[in-house]
Motif scaffolding. Structure first.
Motif, PDB file in Angstrom:
ATOM      1  N   LEU A   1       0.930  -1.237  -0.026  1.00 55.60           N
ATOM      2  CA  LEU A   1      -0.057  -0.022  -0.069  1.00 55.60           C
ATOM      3  C   LEU A   1       1.049   1.259  -0.145  1.00 55.60           C
ATOM      4  CD1 LEU A   1      -2.706  -0.978   2.791  1.00 55.60           C
ATOM      5  CD2 LEU A   1      -2.716  -1.785   0.645  1.00 55.60           C
ATOM      6  N   ILE A   2       0.513   2.185  -0.794  1.00 53.46           N
ATOM      7  CA  ILE A   2       1.187   3.662  -0.761  1.00 53.46           C
ATOM      8  C   ILE A   2       0.057   4.636  -0.075  1.00 53.46           C
ATOM      9  CG2 ILE A   2       2.104   5.436  -2.078  1.00 53.46           C
ATOM     10  CD1 ILE A   2       3.112   3.451  -3.903  1.00 53.46           C
ATOM     11  N   ASP A   3       0.358   5.136   0.986  1.00 53.24           N
ATOM     12  CA  ASP A   3      -0.582   6.092   1.541  1.00 53.24           C
ATOM     13  C   ASP A   3      -1.755   5.781   1.782  1.00 53.24           C
ATOM     14  OD1 ASP A   3       1.128   8.195   2.152  1.00 53.24           O
ATOM     15  OD2 ASP A   3       0.912   9.267   0.238  1.00 53.24           O
ATOM     16  N   PRO A   4      -2.203   4.542   2.313  1.00 60.56           N
ATOM     17  CA  PRO A   4      -3.643   4.227   2.650  1.00 60.56           C
ATOM     18  C   PRO A   4      -4.276   4.916   3.432  1.00 60.56           C
ATOM     19  CG  PRO A   4      -2.064   3.106   3.999  1.00 60.56           C
ATOM     20  CD  PRO A   4      -1.167   3.866   3.134  1.00 60.56           C
ATOM     21  N   LEU A   5      -5.670   5.215   3.156  1.00 62.70           N
ATOM     22  CA  LEU A   5      -6.417   5.877   4.026  1.00 62.70           C
ATOM     23  C   LEU A   5      -6.616   5.480   5.515  1.00 62.70           C
ATOM     24  CD1 LEU A   5      -9.013   6.670   1.149  1.00 62.70           C
ATOM     25  CD2 LEU A   5      -7.189   8.111   1.914  1.00 62.70           C
ATOM     26  N   SER A   6      -6.551   4.323   5.560  1.00 64.96           N
ATOM     27  CA  SER A   6      -6.789   3.788   6.873  1.00 64.96           C
ATOM     28  C   SER A   6      -5.674   2.877   7.261  1.00 64.96           C
ATOM     29  CB  SER A   6      -8.181   3.311   7.045  1.00 64.96           C
ATOM     30  OG  SER A   6      -8.278   2.155   6.199  1.00 64.96           O
ATOM     31  N   ALA A   7      -5.459   2.673   8.582  1.00 64.24           N
ATOM     32  CA  ALA A   7      -4.258   1.874   8.910  1.00 64.24           C
ATOM     33  C   ALA A   7      -4.466   0.514   8.580  1.00 64.24           C
ATOM     34  CB  ALA A   7      -4.124   2.028  10.461  1.00 64.24           C
ATOM     35  N   PRO A   8      -3.698  -0.371   7.710  1.00 62.13           N
ATOM     36  CA  PRO A   8      -3.760  -1.634   7.288  1.00 62.13           C
ATOM     37  C   PRO A   8      -3.517  -2.530   8.410  1.00 62.13           C
ATOM     38  CG  PRO A   8      -1.748  -0.851   6.570  1.00 62.13           C
ATOM     39  CD  PRO A   8      -2.466   0.268   7.284  1.00 62.13           C
ATOM     40  N   SER A   9      -3.747  -3.836   8.178  1.00 62.05           N
ATOM     41  CA  SER A   9      -3.370  -4.937   9.147  1.00 62.05           C
ATOM     42  C   SER A   9      -1.824  -4.757   8.841  1.00 62.05           C
ATOM     43  CB  SER A   9      -3.663  -6.338   8.317  1.00 62.05           C
ATOM     44  OG  SER A   9      -3.071  -7.234   8.885  1.00 62.05           O
ATOM     45  N   HIS A  10      -1.140  -5.409  10.291  1.00 63.71           N
ATOM     46  CA  HIS A  10       0.137  -5.232  10.381  1.00 63.71           C
ATOM     47  C   HIS A  10       0.953  -6.183   9.341  1.00 63.71           C
ATOM     48  CE1 HIS A  10       3.839  -4.916  12.463  1.00 63.71           C
ATOM     49  NE2 HIS A  10       3.999  -6.276  12.440  1.00 63.71           N
ATOM     50  N   ASP A  11       0.070  -7.143   8.843  1.00 64.99           N
ATOM     51  CA  ASP A  11       0.698  -8.111   7.776  1.00 64.99           C
ATOM     52  C   ASP A  11       0.904  -7.548   6.349  1.00 64.99           C
ATOM     53  OD1 ASP A  11       0.848 -10.377   9.713  1.00 64.99           O
ATOM     54  OD2 ASP A  11      -1.245 -10.583   9.659  1.00 64.99           O
ATOM     55  N   ILE A  12       0.287  -6.539   6.440  1.00 62.44           N
ATOM     56  CA  ILE A  12       0.344  -5.651   4.799  1.00 62.44           C
ATOM     57  C   ILE A  12       1.320  -4.517   4.843  1.00 62.44           C
ATOM     58  CG2 ILE A  12      -1.293  -4.734   2.962  1.00 62.44           C
ATOM     59  CD1 ILE A  12      -3.663  -6.413   4.348  1.00 62.44           C
ATOM     60  N   PRO A  13       2.497  -4.604   4.263  1.00 67.68           N
ATOM     61  CA  PRO A  13       3.228  -3.479   4.173  1.00 67.68           C
ATOM     62  C   PRO A  13       2.725  -2.146   3.507  1.00 67.68           C
ATOM     63  CG  PRO A  13       3.979  -4.909   2.508  1.00 67.68           C
ATOM     64  CD  PRO A  13       2.774  -5.686   3.281  1.00 67.68           C
ATOM     65  N   SER A  14       3.080  -1.183   4.307  1.00 70.05           N
ATOM     66  CA  SER A  14       2.579   0.113   3.659  1.00 70.05           C
ATOM     67  C   SER A  14       3.874   1.101   3.490  1.00 70.05           C
ATOM     68  CB  SER A  14       1.554   0.982   4.146  1.00 70.05           C
ATOM     69  OG  SER A  14       1.790   1.074   5.788  1.00 70.05           O
ATOM     70  N   ILE A  15       3.758   2.026   2.614  1.00 73.51           N
ATOM     71  CA  ILE A  15       4.987   3.060   2.383  1.00 73.51           C
ATOM     72  C   ILE A  15       4.406   4.561   2.062  1.00 73.51           C
ATOM     73  CG2 ILE A  15       6.782   3.537   0.860  1.00 73.51           C
ATOM     74  CD1 ILE A  15       6.882   0.668  -0.172  1.00 73.51           C
ATOM     75  N   GLY A  16       4.993   5.232   2.871  1.00 70.56           N
ATOM     76  CA  GLY A  16       4.608   6.611   2.730  1.00 70.56           C
ATOM     77  C   GLY A  16       5.794   7.518   3.022  1.00 70.56           C
ATOM     78  N   VAL A  17       5.290   8.744   3.542  1.00 72.97           N
ATOM     79  CA  VAL A  17       6.314   9.871   3.825  1.00 72.97           C
ATOM     80  C   VAL A  17       6.306  10.357   5.123  1.00 72.97           C
ATOM     81  CG1 VAL A  17       6.835  10.459   1.320  1.00 72.97           C
ATOM     82  CG2 VAL A  17       5.346  11.889   2.731  1.00 72.97           C
ATOM     83  N   THR A  18       7.154  11.124   5.776  1.00 74.05           N
ATOM     84  CA  THR A  18       6.989  11.578   6.911  1.00 74.05           C
ATOM     85  C   THR A  18       6.035  12.699   6.916  1.00 74.05           C
ATOM     86  OG1 THR A  18       9.258  12.915   6.434  1.00 74.05           O
ATOM     87  CG2 THR A  18       9.318  10.849   7.821  1.00 74.05           C
ATOM     88  N   ASN A  19       4.816  12.533   6.954  1.00 74.32           N
ATOM     89  CA  ASN A  19       3.910  13.579   6.694  1.00 74.32           C
ATOM     90  C   ASN A  19       3.995  14.459   7.960  1.00 74.32           C
ATOM     91  OD1 ASN A  19       2.329  13.003   4.234  1.00 74.32           O
ATOM     92  ND2 ASN A  19       2.215  10.670   5.416  1.00 74.32           N
ATOM     93  N   TRP A  20       3.864  14.084   9.120  1.00 72.23           N
ATOM     94  CA  TRP A  20       3.918  15.146  10.177  1.00 72.23           C
ATOM     95  C   TRP A  20       4.947  15.749  10.200  1.00 72.23           C
ATOM     96  CZ3 TRP A  20       6.848  15.946  14.397  1.00 72.23           C
ATOM     97  CH2 TRP A  20       6.508  16.620  15.720  1.00 72.23           C
ATOM     98  N   SER A  21       6.247  15.505  10.243  1.00 69.17           N
ATOM     99  CA  SER A  21       7.395  16.373  10.325  1.00 69.17           C
ATOM    100  C   SER A  21       7.631  17.106   9.156  1.00 69.17           C
ATOM    101  CB  SER A  21       8.660  15.452  10.474  1.00 69.17           C
ATOM    102  OG  SER A  21       8.831  14.576   9.592  1.00 69.17           O
ATOM    103  N   GLY A  22       7.092  16.754   8.025  1.00 66.52           N
ATOM    104  CA  GLY A  22       7.175  17.494   6.778  1.00 66.52           C
ATOM    105  C   GLY A  22       6.184  18.576   6.960  1.00 66.52           C
ATOM    106  N   ALA A  23       5.021  18.407   7.366  1.00 63.68           N
ATOM    107  CA  ALA A  23       3.922  19.726   7.611  1.00 63.68           C
ATOM    108  C   ALA A  23       4.573  20.269   8.702  1.00 63.68           C
ATOM    109  CB  ALA A  23       2.631  19.006   8.207  1.00 63.68           C
ATOM    110  N   ARG A  24       5.202  19.917   9.876  1.00 59.39           N
ATOM    111  CA  ARG A  24       5.829  20.672  10.897  1.00 59.39           C
ATOM    112  C   ARG A  24       6.928  21.648  10.253  1.00 59.39           C
ATOM    113  NH1 ARG A  24      10.088  19.312  14.293  1.00 59.39           N
ATOM    114  NH2 ARG A  24      10.218  20.454  16.244  1.00 59.39           N
ATOM    115  N   ASP A  25       7.755  21.216   9.448  1.00 54.30           N
ATOM    116  CA  ASP A  25       8.835  22.058   8.871  1.00 54.30           C
ATOM    117  C   ASP A  25       8.242  23.219   8.130  1.00 54.30           C
ATOM    118  OD1 ASP A  25      10.515  20.102   9.979  1.00 54.30           O
ATOM    119  OD2 ASP A  25      11.210  19.134   8.150  1.00 54.30           O
ATOM    120  N   ALA A  26       7.212  22.978   7.360  1.00 53.73           N
ATOM    121  CA  ALA A  26       6.473  23.870   6.353  1.00 53.73           C
ATOM    122  C   ALA A  26       6.066  24.911   7.223  1.00 53.73           C
ATOM    123  CB  ALA A  26       5.480  23.059   5.669  1.00 53.73           C
TER     124      ALA A  26
END
Length: 346
Positions: free
Chosen positions: A150-175
């Protein structure tokens, strides 16, 4: 690595030697067939080719027919700048691996139907981008061990399904910290929907930066929309036409930031003199906006590479190193943000 290569070559040499013995020809003749030299009799060539196929020999530089050479990438839609960047990242990564990509959306076909299609096509697996996975689909993926990333899933998936995203929280904080550093203390936000993990994380990063600066959160200058231009335009007009409008706005996506720019034009705000605008994504449209947008850059090429790499590892039966991978963002500064001008009084 050198040792592994030597072991592989020795195994291939041993296999060709065995085939030569079985075919009753010299190793040199088998080598000529492997390299498709013309100076081999037709009957001999057919006999050696049959043995090469039966023993599963793969010629150097040719794909192994036993390995699926196709993956499926499914999106909610293919209309926004984010989607186009992610598609490009996945396709480029797959091309480097010699893999074809079938792309589709959930507009007319559900995730469940795409999972069936993945099995029917004999694809190596599926990458799902910004979608909500139903519990039934998650259960099927886990129970049938379907390779899915999964890339940027809308909801938290099962721990058995890998997901990939970015550091959304820290990126927004930096902005937001960048805007604060320019002297802005009244900063609005066009946020994503609360059900979106990425959208929620970016809103939390915005609020964290304000809290650290000792600035109270003001919900009257914050609106939540889809990552959408039209919705953002309407929401931004509400913010800018309020009794006490902000001097800066942080948008949770490039599409939303473009809506902010148009709202500023319609409301008579010059960017960046009257209103600084900061975005999140840094797709191709960010640099082409007027004025060019300062933005939190997502590493789209790396997202595609990582998702494809993890997917192919799953297809080989290898578990990912982590169920959640977050790639670092980067602040890219352009002319849509500037130091806040002091208010002059006559």
């Amino acid at each position: 690595m050198a040792g592994q290569g030597r072991t592989h070559r020795e195994a291939q040499y041993g296999l060709l030697t065995s085939i030569a013995g079985e075919a009753g020809v010299s190793l040199s003749t088998v080598s000529k067939v492997v390299h498709r030299r013309p100076d081999v009799g037709a009957a001999t060539r057919v006999r050696v080719e049959e043995l090469l196929t039966r023993h599963g020999y793969v010629r150097p530089g040719e794909p192994d027919p036993a390995v699926p050479r196709q993956i499926i990438a499914v999106f909610r839609d293919l209309s926004g700048p984010y989607t186009l960047e992610v598609v490009r990242g996945i396709v480029d990564a797959a091309d480097d691996l010699g893999i074809d990509v079938v792309t589709g959306t959930t507009a007319h076909r559900s995730i469940s139907q795409w999972l069936q299609e993945c099995v029917a096509l004999g694809a190596a697996g599926m990458i799902i981008v910004i979608s909500m996975l139903a519990e039934e689909d998650q259960r099927r993926i886990v129970e049938q061990r379907l390779p899915v990333v999964l890339i940027d899933p809308l909801s938290a998936p099962s721990h058995d399904i890998p997901s990939i995203g970015v550091t959304n929280w820290s990126g927004a904080r930096d902005a937001v910290q960048h805007l604060l550093g320019l002297g802005h203390t009244r900063i609005g936000m066009v946020a994503g929907r609360s059900h979106s993990l990425a959208g929620a994380a970016r809103l939390h990063g915005y609020r964290a930066a304000l809290e650290e600066a000792g600035i109270a959160y003001d919900p009257t200058i914050v609106r939540s929309t889809d990552f959408d231009y039209d919705e953002s335009l309407a929401a931004s007009l509400q913010i800018l036409r309020s009794a006490d409008p902000p001097t800066a706005v942080f948008a949770a996506s490039d599409a939303q930031a473009l809506g902010v720019l148009e709202a500023a034009r319609q409301a008579g705000f010059a960017v960046p003199d009257d209103l600084a605008v900061m975005s999140f994504d840094d797709t191709l449209v960010a640099a082409m906006a007027c004025p060019p947008l300062s933005a939190v850059r997502q590493p789209f090429e790396e997202l595609g590479n990582e998702a494809t790499r993890v997917l192919m590892r799953l297809a080989e039966g290898k578990p990912p190193a982590s169920s959640r991978i977050e790639l670092a963002t980067e602040l890219v500064l352009r002319t849509s943000t500037s130091v806040r001008r002091p208010v002059t009084t006559l």
